[in-house]
Design a protein around this motif. Structure first.
Motif, short mmCIF file in Angstrom:
data_model
loop_
_atom_site.label_atom_id
_atom_site.label_comp_id
_atom_site.label_asym_id
_atom_site.label_seq_id
_atom_site.Cartn_x
_atom_site.Cartn_y
_atom_site.Cartn_z
N UNK A 14 63.92 50.02 123.66
CA UNK A 14 62.70 50.23 122.89
C UNK A 14 62.63 49.31 121.67
N UNK A 15 63.79 48.89 121.18
CA UNK A 15 63.83 48.01 120.01
C UNK A 15 63.63 46.54 120.39
N UNK A 16 63.48 46.28 121.68
CA UNK A 16 63.20 44.92 122.11
C UNK A 16 64.36 44.16 122.71
N UNK A 17 65.38 44.86 123.18
CA UNK A 17 66.50 44.18 123.84
C UNK A 17 65.95 43.34 125.00
N UNK A 18 66.52 42.19 125.19
CA UNK A 18 66.04 41.25 126.21
C UNK A 18 66.89 41.33 127.47
N UNK A 19 66.38 40.70 128.55
CA UNK A 19 67.16 40.61 129.79
C UNK A 19 68.55 40.07 129.49
N UNK A 40 65.62 42.89 134.63
CA UNK A 40 64.28 43.15 135.12
C UNK A 40 64.33 43.09 136.64
N UNK A 41 63.97 44.18 137.28
CA UNK A 41 63.98 44.25 138.74
C UNK A 41 62.53 44.20 139.21
N UNK A 42 62.24 43.28 140.11
CA UNK A 42 60.89 43.13 140.63
C UNK A 42 60.39 44.46 141.17
N UNK A 43 59.18 44.84 140.82
CA UNK A 43 58.61 46.09 141.28
C UNK A 43 58.71 47.21 140.27
N UNK A 48 65.56 47.68 133.34
CA UNK A 48 66.42 48.86 133.44
C UNK A 48 67.87 48.45 133.21
N UNK A 49 68.69 49.42 132.82
CA UNK A 49 70.13 49.17 132.64
C UNK A 49 70.83 49.39 133.96
#
Length: 54
Positions: A14-19, A40-43, A48-49
């Motif tokens: 929520x604080x903006x962590x990136x891929x 980042x998982x397509x769909x 997500x972690x």
């Protein structure tokens, strides 16, 4: 997964962590260190972690 760990990962996202951001967590019961990476998982609507298994 530990509730405090889930809350920390949610706060980071929520604080903006990136891929490819990573969280390292040491299990107090087993002394094992777990690594989770934000991906980042397509769909999915948001990153997500996922646990990194080496």
């Amino acid at each position: 997964m530990n509730e405090k760990l889930k809350a920390a990962m949610r706060a980071l996202r929520n604080a903006g962590a990136r891929d490819d951001s990573e969280v390292h967590w040491k299990d107090a019961d087993t002394d094992q260190i777990h690594t989770y990476r934000l991906v980042f998982i397509k769909g999915e609507n948001q990153p997500i972690w996922v646990e990194v298994i080496a």
